[in-house]
Design an enzyme around this catalytic site. Sequence first.
Site, PDB file in Angstrom:
ATOM      1  N   ARG A  49      -9.972  -1.346  -8.394  1.00 26.13           N
ATOM      2  CA  ARG A  49     -10.187  -0.648  -7.130  1.00 26.13           C
ATOM      3  C   ARG A  49      -9.966   0.850  -7.316  1.00 26.13           C
ATOM      4  O   ARG A  49      -9.501   1.276  -8.355  1.00 26.13           O
ATOM      5  CB  ARG A  49      -9.242  -1.188  -6.076  1.00 26.13           C
ATOM      6  CG  ARG A  49      -7.778  -1.302  -6.578  1.00 26.13           C
ATOM      7  CD  ARG A  49      -6.712  -0.853  -5.649  1.00 26.13           C
ATOM      8  NE  ARG A  49      -6.872   0.424  -5.069  1.00 26.13           N
ATOM      9  CZ  ARG A  49      -6.484   1.568  -5.612  1.00 26.13           C
ATOM     10  NH1 ARG A  49      -5.931   1.585  -6.812  1.00 26.13           N
ATOM     11  NH2 ARG A  49      -6.650   2.704  -4.973  1.00 26.13           N
ATOM     12  N   GLY A  50     -10.395   1.584  -6.293  1.00 25.56           N
ATOM     13  CA  GLY A  50     -10.373   3.044  -6.418  1.00 25.56           C
ATOM     14  C   GLY A  50     -11.794   3.471  -6.724  1.00 25.56           C
ATOM     15  O   GLY A  50     -12.405   2.924  -7.657  1.00 25.56           O
ATOM     16  N   ALA A  51     -12.327   4.424  -5.982  1.00 32.87           N
ATOM     17  CA  ALA A  51     -13.757   4.733  -6.096  1.00 32.87           C
ATOM     18  C   ALA A  51     -14.233   4.933  -7.538  1.00 32.87           C
ATOM     19  O   ALA A  51     -15.156   4.250  -7.989  1.00 32.87           O
ATOM     20  CB  ALA A  51     -14.084   5.950  -5.216  1.00 32.87           C
ATOM     21  N   ARG A  92     -19.008  -3.937  -2.451  1.00 35.34           N
ATOM     22  CA  ARG A  92     -18.242  -3.184  -1.437  1.00 35.34           C
ATOM     23  C   ARG A  92     -19.129  -2.022  -0.970  1.00 35.34           C
ATOM     24  O   ARG A  92     -19.829  -1.422  -1.787  1.00 35.34           O
ATOM     25  CB  ARG A  92     -16.914  -2.649  -1.999  1.00 35.34           C
ATOM     26  CG  ARG A  92     -15.914  -3.731  -2.381  1.00 35.34           C
ATOM     27  CD  ARG A  92     -14.571  -3.137  -2.803  1.00 35.34           C
ATOM     28  NE  ARG A  92     -13.786  -2.671  -1.647  1.00 35.34           N
ATOM     29  CZ  ARG A  92     -12.686  -1.938  -1.753  1.00 35.34           C
ATOM     30  NH1 ARG A  92     -12.254  -1.547  -2.936  1.00 35.34           N
ATOM     31  NH2 ARG A  92     -12.005  -1.572  -0.668  1.00 35.34           N
ATOM     32  N   GLN A 199      -1.398  -0.513  -1.173  1.00 36.18           N
ATOM     33  CA  GLN A 199      -1.684   0.174  -2.436  1.00 36.18           C
ATOM     34  C   GLN A 199      -0.637   1.248  -2.727  1.00 36.18           C
ATOM     35  O   GLN A 199      -0.319   1.530  -3.875  1.00 36.18           O
ATOM     36  CB  GLN A 199      -3.077   0.828  -2.410  1.00 36.18           C
ATOM     37  CG  GLN A 199      -4.250  -0.147  -2.450  1.00 36.18           C
ATOM     38  CD  GLN A 199      -4.771  -0.506  -1.090  1.00 36.18           C
ATOM     39  OE1 GLN A 199      -3.991  -0.605  -0.134  1.00 36.18           O
ATOM     40  NE2 GLN A 199      -6.072  -0.729  -0.955  1.00 36.18           N
ATOM     41  N   ASP A 240     -13.220   8.053  -0.813  1.00 30.70           N
ATOM     42  CA  ASP A 240     -14.209   7.064  -1.244  1.00 30.70           C
ATOM     43  C   ASP A 240     -15.627   7.554  -1.025  1.00 30.70           C
ATOM     44  O   ASP A 240     -16.562   7.049  -1.666  1.00 30.70           O
ATOM     45  CB  ASP A 240     -13.962   5.738  -0.519  1.00 30.70           C
ATOM     46  CG  ASP A 240     -12.644   5.148  -0.965  1.00 30.70           C
ATOM     47  OD1 ASP A 240     -11.596   5.536  -0.414  1.00 30.70           O
ATOM     48  OD2 ASP A 240     -12.650   4.338  -1.916  1.00 30.70           O
ATOM     49  N   ASN A 250     -11.755   7.570   3.596  1.00 31.95           N
ATOM     50  CA  ASN A 250     -10.677   7.192   2.696  1.00 31.95           C
ATOM     51  C   ASN A 250      -9.940   6.016   3.308  1.00 31.95           C
ATOM     52  O   ASN A 250     -10.239   5.584   4.434  1.00 31.95           O
ATOM     53  CB  ASN A 250      -9.740   8.392   2.445  1.00 31.95           C
ATOM     54  CG  ASN A 250      -8.831   8.156   1.251  1.00 31.95           C
ATOM     55  OD1 ASN A 250      -9.283   7.800   0.171  1.00 31.95           O
ATOM     56  ND2 ASN A 250      -7.532   8.321   1.459  1.00 31.95           N
ATOM     57  N   LYS A 251      -8.967   5.496   2.579  1.00 35.29           N
ATOM     58  CA  LYS A 251      -8.234   4.314   3.030  1.00 35.29           C
ATOM     59  C   LYS A 251      -7.795   4.414   4.493  1.00 35.29           C
ATOM     60  O   LYS A 251      -7.347   5.478   4.928  1.00 35.29           O
ATOM     61  CB  LYS A 251      -7.004   4.124   2.135  1.00 35.29           C
ATOM     62  CG  LYS A 251      -6.207   2.881   2.373  1.00 35.29           C
ATOM     63  CD  LYS A 251      -6.987   1.595   2.372  1.00 35.29           C
ATOM     64  CE  LYS A 251      -7.934   1.495   1.236  1.00 35.29           C
ATOM     65  NZ  LYS A 251      -8.855   0.346   1.297  1.00 35.29           N
TER      66      LYS A 251
END
EC number: 5.3.1.23
Length: 349
Positions: A49-51, A92, A199, A240, A250-251
């Site tokens: 995970r993480g762009a 995603r 996270q 993201d 973003n998150k």
Amino acid sequence: METAFLQSVFFQNGILKILDQTKIPNVTEFLEITTIEDAWDAIKQLKVRGAPAIGIAAAYGLLLGIKNAPENSFDDFYIEFKKQADYLATSRPTAVNLFWALKRMDERAKKEKNQPVAKIKEALEEEAHLIRQEDEEVCRSIGTHALSLLKDGMGILTHCNAGGIATAKYGTALAPLYLAKEKGWNIKVFADETRPLLQGARLTTWELMQAGIDVTLITDSMAAMVMKKGWIQAVIVGCDRVAANGDVANKIGTYGVALLAKAHNIPFYVAAPLSTIDLDTKSGDDIPIEERDASEITEGFGKRTAPEGVKVFNPAFDVTPHELVTAIITEKGIIKGNYQVELPKLFQG
Ligand SMILES: CSC[C@H]1O[C@H](OP(=O)(O)O)[C@H](O)[C@@H]1O
């Protein structure tokens, strides 16, 4: 001394290897992925995970998908290539790096179209490795630029995890913190736990503690209090997708942190590689926001904390309007002011 980083995603001997981020901080375990379906699942389940890490995993996952693609002609090969790339694109929707990486692999395939297909497959593996290698250099450069905005002894708040494991190395938002540590600075980091998937609690604290960086875990609801206490001199987060007008996805929870930063007159910085800036998306209103399963909230990590059948809204991201973004830190420098005008300049040679 340079921080030692764990590579969270790489490709060796035809196998995609990823650090299973759903197991951290309790277990450090690498998965050996040999099918595109398992690569898709690893992205979907946030095992990787993480762009930027998602983009790298997608490029390597595509190699798995075309392993047995026809080699009699480019046209027959490309039909299979597109089918596999389109499949990965469904994993995603928000992090633009997924689509950026797949597009880059597509452009390389077309560039090599006159080569024998076996050579095209080799060229695509080379391209996927380049995507990973370049991300390492990009993140280090983001860290260097971001460091110019920080000072020894500062308090920094961050949300979610935009660290080394979310990228090829160094991270984006966390990159300057590692460079600050190398300079002997003592920056105090406050990490939001970042519900519902934690996270921040699971990954950011784990990464920073391994590097010997001073980190304090807070719940998302404590961000306002620590700012009011004067413990925070800057906020730095990852992203993201940055839209053409500077709106940032973003998150989930990032928008609230940006509002709090504004209310406390604290700079709000977004660390963004060019691979996460999407000039084709006009504004934050046009960014697809992933909605995830209710169970991540009602029984996160296997413990039920809400009644069966309760209605749930679980967006994985939110959008921070560009007006709340003090600066966007890229590998090419720090962007401020009119993002609509300044962002395209990053892509002009
Ligand atoms: C360096 S990109 C990090 C970015 O990605 C995270 O999302 P997710 O954990 O769902 O992949 C989060 O938005 C981070 O800021």
